[in-house]
Design a protein around this motif. Structure first.
Motif, PDB file in Angstrom:
ATOM      1  N   GLN A 171       5.300  -6.684  22.250  1.00 31.28           N
ATOM      2  CA  GLN A 171       6.634  -7.083  21.681  1.00 31.28           C
ATOM      3  C   GLN A 171       6.389  -7.739  20.425  1.00 31.28           C
ATOM      4  OE1 GLN A 171       8.601 -10.177  24.139  1.00 31.28           O
ATOM      5  NE2 GLN A 171      10.386  -9.655  23.146  1.00 31.28           N
ATOM      6  N   GLU A 203      12.578  -6.053  20.656  1.00 31.53           N
ATOM      7  CA  GLU A 203      12.467  -6.129  22.366  1.00 31.53           C
ATOM      8  C   GLU A 203      10.994  -5.751  22.790  1.00 31.53           C
ATOM      9  OE1 GLU A 203      17.111  -5.299  23.440  1.00 31.53           O
ATOM     10  OE2 GLU A 203      15.772  -3.748  24.394  1.00 31.53           O
ATOM     11  N   ARG A 204      10.588  -6.151  23.911  1.00 27.86           N
ATOM     12  CA  ARG A 204       9.455  -5.597  24.694  1.00 27.86           C
ATOM     13  C   ARG A 204       9.537  -4.091  24.930  1.00 27.86           C
ATOM     14  NH1 ARG A 204       8.485  -8.581  30.045  1.00 27.86           N
ATOM     15  NH2 ARG A 204      10.437  -7.559  30.273  1.00 27.86           N
ATOM     16  N   GLU A 205       8.530  -3.359  24.578  1.00 31.32           N
ATOM     17  CA  GLU A 205       8.519  -2.087  24.825  1.00 31.32           C
ATOM     18  C   GLU A 205       7.093  -1.708  25.912  1.00 31.32           C
ATOM     19  OE1 GLU A 205       8.573   0.580  21.354  1.00 31.32           O
ATOM     20  OE2 GLU A 205       6.785  -0.478  20.661  1.00 31.32           O
ATOM     21  N   LEU A 228       3.691   6.077  25.486  1.00 35.14           N
ATOM     22  CA  LEU A 228       4.743   6.017  24.515  1.00 35.14           C
ATOM     23  C   LEU A 228       4.764   7.117  23.509  1.00 35.14           C
ATOM     24  CD1 LEU A 228       7.206   4.301  23.645  1.00 35.14           C
ATOM     25  CD2 LEU A 228       5.771   3.005  22.203  1.00 35.14           C
ATOM     26  N   THR A 280       9.984   2.327  30.696  1.00 38.06           N
ATOM     27  CA  THR A 280      10.960   1.484  30.330  1.00 38.06           C
ATOM     28  C   THR A 280      11.308   0.604  31.650  1.00 38.06           C
ATOM     29  OG1 THR A 280      12.477   3.294  31.451  1.00 38.06           O
ATOM     30  CG2 THR A 280      12.179   3.197  29.020  1.00 38.06           C
TER      31      THR A 280
END
Length: 129
Positions: free
Chosen positions: A39, A44-46, A61, A111
């Motif tokens: 983050q 937003e946190r990813e 990712l 996600t």
């Protein structure tokens, strides 16, 4: 109860490398998938990566593919995130998290942070010249 502690963060120049470690303690006999999340300020946190209990299932990712590698040592109860060719946009607090998986090959979608039951406190990674 599972306790997670991240380490290995720091300040690195663009193009540099860091290896983050996530150490698990407590009830480690169950089957856990482990994820890395990050983050950045104002974002937003990813989800960055995850690895199944066996280590055979991994996800990354898209923006870190070819640069980051996730691995684990179940004897030491540790999970690693090797980060190479770091970019300023990788700057964030990185967290590891654990999910009690249904089998040792399962790794949640990146996600689906909400499924992770246990979280570490985070380690800061700053990529800057």
């Amino acid at each position: 109860q599972l306790h997670l502690v991240e380490s290995g963060g720091g300040l690195v120049q663009p193009g540099g490398s860091l290896r983050l470690s996530c150490t698990a303690s407590g009830f480690t006999d169950e089957t856990y998938a482990v994820g890395w999340f990050r983050q950045a300020p104002g974002k937003e946190r990813e989800g960055v990566s995850c690895i199944s209990q066996s280590g055979d299932g991994t996800k990354l990712l898209d923006s870190v593919k070819g640069r980051f590698t996730i691995s684990r040592d179940n004897v030491k109860n540790m999970v690693y995130l090797q980060m190479n060719s770091l970019k300023p946009e990788d700057t964030a607090v990185y967290y590891c998290a654990a999910y009690a998986a249904v089998n040792n090959l399962y790794c949640p979608d990146l996600t689906d942070a909400y499924v992770y039951e246990y979280w570490g406190q985070g380690t800061q990674v700053t990529v800057s010249s």
